[in-house]
Design an enzyme around this catalytic site. Structure first.
Site, mmCIF file in Angstrom:
data_model
loop_
_atom_site.group_PDB
_atom_site.id
_atom_site.type_symbol
_atom_site.label_atom_id
_atom_site.label_comp_id
_atom_site.label_asym_id
_atom_site.label_seq_id
_atom_site.Cartn_x
_atom_site.Cartn_y
_atom_site.Cartn_z
ATOM 1 N N ARG A 101 -1.811 8.778 6.492
ATOM 2 C CA ARG A 101 -3.057 8.126 6.884
ATOM 3 C C ARG A 101 -3.192 8.043 8.406
ATOM 4 O O ARG A 101 -2.212 8.153 9.146
ATOM 5 C CB ARG A 101 -3.124 6.712 6.303
ATOM 6 C CG ARG A 101 -3.279 6.642 4.805
ATOM 7 C CD ARG A 101 -3.123 5.232 4.273
ATOM 8 N NE ARG A 101 -1.746 4.751 4.349
ATOM 9 C CZ ARG A 101 -1.340 3.551 3.978
ATOM 10 N NH1 ARG A 101 -2.222 2.675 3.509
ATOM 11 N NH2 ARG A 101 -0.072 3.208 4.064
ATOM 12 N N LYS A 130 0.513 1.515 9.515
ATOM 13 C CA LYS A 130 1.729 0.810 9.129
ATOM 14 C C LYS A 130 2.438 0.220 10.337
ATOM 15 O O LYS A 130 2.180 0.573 11.484
ATOM 16 C CB LYS A 130 2.675 1.756 8.384
ATOM 17 C CG LYS A 130 2.141 2.190 7.027
ATOM 18 C CD LYS A 130 1.946 1.033 6.068
ATOM 19 C CE LYS A 130 3.258 0.454 5.599
ATOM 20 N NZ LYS A 130 3.056 -0.667 4.627
ATOM 21 N N TYR A 135 -1.110 -3.089 9.631
ATOM 22 C CA TYR A 135 -0.315 -3.775 8.613
ATOM 23 C C TYR A 135 1.071 -3.995 9.202
ATOM 24 O O TYR A 135 1.684 -3.062 9.736
ATOM 25 C CB TYR A 135 -0.206 -2.931 7.333
ATOM 26 C CG TYR A 135 -1.508 -2.798 6.576
ATOM 27 C CD1 TYR A 135 -2.106 -3.907 5.988
ATOM 28 C CD2 TYR A 135 -2.130 -1.557 6.440
ATOM 29 C CE1 TYR A 135 -3.303 -3.791 5.301
ATOM 30 C CE2 TYR A 135 -3.325 -1.437 5.751
ATOM 31 C CZ TYR A 135 -3.906 -2.560 5.182
ATOM 32 O OH TYR A 135 -5.094 -2.451 4.500
ATOM 33 N N HIS A 174 3.551 -6.778 7.750
ATOM 34 C CA HIS A 174 4.475 -7.212 6.689
ATOM 35 C C HIS A 174 5.807 -7.692 7.273
ATOM 36 O O HIS A 174 6.883 -7.285 6.836
ATOM 37 C CB HIS A 174 4.712 -6.077 5.687
ATOM 38 C CG HIS A 174 3.471 -5.616 4.993
ATOM 39 N ND1 HIS A 174 2.790 -6.403 4.079
ATOM 40 C CD2 HIS A 174 2.768 -4.451 5.078
ATOM 41 C CE1 HIS A 174 1.733 -5.743 3.632
ATOM 42 N NE2 HIS A 174 1.689 -4.567 4.228
ATOM 43 N N GLU A 196 -3.030 -7.711 7.037
ATOM 44 C CA GLU A 196 -2.874 -8.395 5.747
ATOM 45 C C GLU A 196 -3.000 -9.908 5.835
ATOM 46 O O GLU A 196 -3.070 -10.582 4.792
ATOM 47 C CB GLU A 196 -1.542 -8.023 5.087
ATOM 48 C CG GLU A 196 -0.297 -8.605 5.744
ATOM 49 C CD GLU A 196 0.253 -7.748 6.868
ATOM 50 O OE1 GLU A 196 1.379 -8.019 7.324
ATOM 51 O OE2 GLU A 196 -0.437 -6.802 7.301
ATOM 52 N N VAL A 198 -4.576 -6.253 -6.515
ATOM 53 C CA VAL A 198 -3.712 -5.193 -7.039
ATOM 54 C C VAL A 198 -3.697 -5.239 -8.564
ATOM 55 O O VAL A 198 -3.884 -4.218 -9.239
ATOM 56 C CB VAL A 198 -2.273 -5.319 -6.497
ATOM 57 C CG1 VAL A 198 -1.322 -4.379 -7.232
ATOM 58 C CG2 VAL A 198 -2.234 -5.035 -5.008
ATOM 59 N N ASP A 216 -0.159 -14.576 -14.926
ATOM 60 C CA ASP A 216 -0.484 -15.195 -13.641
ATOM 61 C C ASP A 216 -0.196 -16.686 -13.695
ATOM 62 O O ASP A 216 -0.224 -17.301 -14.765
ATOM 63 C CB ASP A 216 -1.947 -14.954 -13.264
ATOM 64 C CG ASP A 216 -2.217 -15.185 -11.785
ATOM 65 O OD1 ASP A 216 -2.187 -14.204 -11.022
ATOM 66 O OD2 ASP A 216 -2.449 -16.346 -11.386
ATOM 67 N N SER A 252 2.582 -17.775 -16.219
ATOM 68 C CA SER A 252 3.782 -17.237 -15.564
ATOM 69 C C SER A 252 4.973 -18.191 -15.684
ATOM 70 O O SER A 252 5.325 -18.903 -14.739
ATOM 71 C CB SER A 252 3.484 -16.945 -14.086
ATOM 72 O OG SER A 252 4.591 -16.329 -13.477
ATOM 73 N N LEU A 300 1.565 -11.922 -4.802
ATOM 74 C CA LEU A 300 1.286 -12.045 -3.363
ATOM 75 C C LEU A 300 1.202 -13.496 -2.938
ATOM 76 O O LEU A 300 0.519 -14.298 -3.572
ATOM 77 C CB LEU A 300 -0.031 -11.346 -3.011
ATOM 78 C CG LEU A 300 -0.530 -11.535 -1.571
ATOM 79 C CD1 LEU A 300 0.384 -10.809 -0.592
ATOM 80 C CD2 LEU A 300 -1.960 -11.051 -1.415
ATOM 81 N N ILE A 332 6.507 -4.821 -2.799
ATOM 82 C CA ILE A 332 7.697 -4.460 -2.021
ATOM 83 C C ILE A 332 7.463 -4.601 -0.523
ATOM 84 O O ILE A 332 8.403 -4.861 0.233
ATOM 85 C CB ILE A 332 8.182 -3.030 -2.379
ATOM 86 C CG1 ILE A 332 9.585 -2.781 -1.830
ATOM 87 C CG2 ILE A 332 7.174 -1.990 -1.921
ATOM 88 C CD1 ILE A 332 10.659 -3.664 -2.432
ATOM 89 N N ASP A 333 6.223 -4.446 -0.053
ATOM 90 C CA ASP A 333 5.932 -4.639 1.374
ATOM 91 C C ASP A 333 6.328 -6.028 1.841
ATOM 92 O O ASP A 333 6.650 -6.232 3.019
ATOM 93 C CB ASP A 333 4.438 -4.439 1.652
ATOM 94 C CG ASP A 333 4.080 -2.977 1.853
ATOM 95 O OD1 ASP A 333 4.943 -2.215 2.310
ATOM 96 O OD2 ASP A 333 2.939 -2.594 1.550
ATOM 97 N N VAL A 374 7.993 2.126 -3.434
ATOM 98 C CA VAL A 374 7.537 2.782 -2.208
ATOM 99 C C VAL A 374 6.655 1.825 -1.410
ATOM 100 O O VAL A 374 5.737 1.212 -1.952
ATOM 101 C CB VAL A 374 6.774 4.081 -2.541
ATOM 102 C CG1 VAL A 374 6.158 4.685 -1.288
ATOM 103 C CG2 VAL A 374 7.715 5.081 -3.207
#
Length: 351
Positions: free
Chosen positions: A15, A75, A94, A96, A118, A179, A198, A220, A240, A269-270, A298
């Protein structure tokens, strides 16, 4: 202001932060834009297209950082870029940082102003700059699931749509945000049996109403998650907490109870991942196994569809880039919330 758009250095990150159309708008507003050579090629954008929009092409990243004040990236900076970041820089990307202590220290040491896409937050609590990539990652999570559930890829050999006389594949989505919603859309579209878990009752009620009962909705609780994972072919982690580490809602024991060849895609994972078994992977080596359960973790999933992702991201960040470049950060409460580190100080809670 001089705005720099570097070429991304992360493994298979194709990107670029801004398109030529966005660059043209910035130039029209009186800003100078530097784009690193070949920065857009991974998204099908040539240097000439950037030049036609009014940008100048920097020979390398070192030149770009030296001549620019506002650095707009996709990133977070990687280790080889830390030394390029100086006190006069505004880094807008981003970040993170909750999952990367070394990055936190590097940004603090540089005394730059680091604004994370974010954590830019609107008054209603929504995250406008995270949303477009979350939508894409959510849809990709199921696309990735279809691929890695194939027997030849190490999966259990399950077709999510099922077949005549054969059960449909079961997809469990943990976290009903952006997501999760997009993962559900994709999974339902393929004919899978879908469950959403949730912590918020209001979210569960939304899913129940929106999908007219076609999506199972569950609270949850650990015992609920454990039971659902045991029977699932594909699990999508979509948990999140804005700016903070993702809670570990999945334990090693839960993973060990899943059927061999099942797949866990951790989109969280971020922010460190939502399972005790999660660790970051990249597109060169995207999966690993824990107790014979495949893990796909990933950290830059949307790069798989770089052209779509680049244009989607550029469209949404442009108004915010303009505000930063125009020196109007103090007039934009949403951007102020996005400042993670400033002049050596950490401004957000990472826990």
């Amino acid at each position: 202001m001089v705005i720099g758009i570097p070429k991304e250095r992360k493994v298979q990150e194709y990107r670029v932060a801004l398109t030529p159309q966005a660059v043209g708008v910035l130039v029209q507003h009186g800003h100078k834009v530097l784009v690193e050579k070949s920065a857009g090629l991974g998204s099908g954008i040539t240097d000439q297209e950037f030049k036609n929009a009014g940008a100048r092409i920097a020979r390398n990243e070192k030149e770009l950082f030296k001549k620019s004040k506002l650095i707009v990236k996709v990133k977070e900076p990687i280790a080889e870029e830390y030394s390029l970041i100086k006190e006069n820089h505004i880094i807008f990307s981003y970040l993170h940082i909750a999952a990367d202590k070394k990055l936190v220290q590097a940004l603090k040491k540089s005394k730059c102003r680091a604004i994370a896409f974010e954590t830019v937050e609107l008054p209603d609590g929504s995250l406008p700059l995270l949303a477009p990539m979350s939508r894409i990652a959510g849809r990709l999570s199921v696309q990735v699931g279809v691929h890695f559930l194939q027997k030849s890829k190490g999966g259990k050999g399950v077709l999510l749509s099922g077949a005549a006389g054969v059960r449909n594949g079961k997809v469990t989505v943990i976290g009903g945000g952006t997501v999760g919603y997009n993962a559900v859309l994709s999974a339902l579209g393929l004919g899978a049996d879908v469950t959403v878990i949730d912590i918020k009752q209001g979210v569960l009620e939304y899913y129940y109403d929106r999908f007219e009962g076609k999506v199972r909705t569950l609270p949850s609780y650990p015992e609920v998650i454990e039971k659902e994972l045991k029977d699932s072919d594909l699990v999508v982690g979509a948990v999140l907490v804005t700016g903070a580490k993702a809670p570990k809602v999945i334990t090693k024991k839960m993973i060990s109870n899943m059927e061999k060849g099942s797949l866990f895609v951790d989109v969280a994972i971020d922010q460190g991942g939502c399972s005790e078994t999660s660790r970051p992977t990249n597109h060169d080596s995207p999966v690993y196994k824990v107790n014979d359960v495949l893990h796909y973790c990933v950290t830059n999933m949307p790069s798989l569809v770089s052209k779509t992702s680049t244009y989607s991201l550029s469209n949404v960040i442009l108004p915010y880039v303009l505000q930063v470049a125009d020196g109007k950060i103090d007039e934009a409460p949403s951007i102020l919330k996005g400042i993670n580190i400033d002049n050596g100080d950490l401004l957000i809670n990472l826990n």
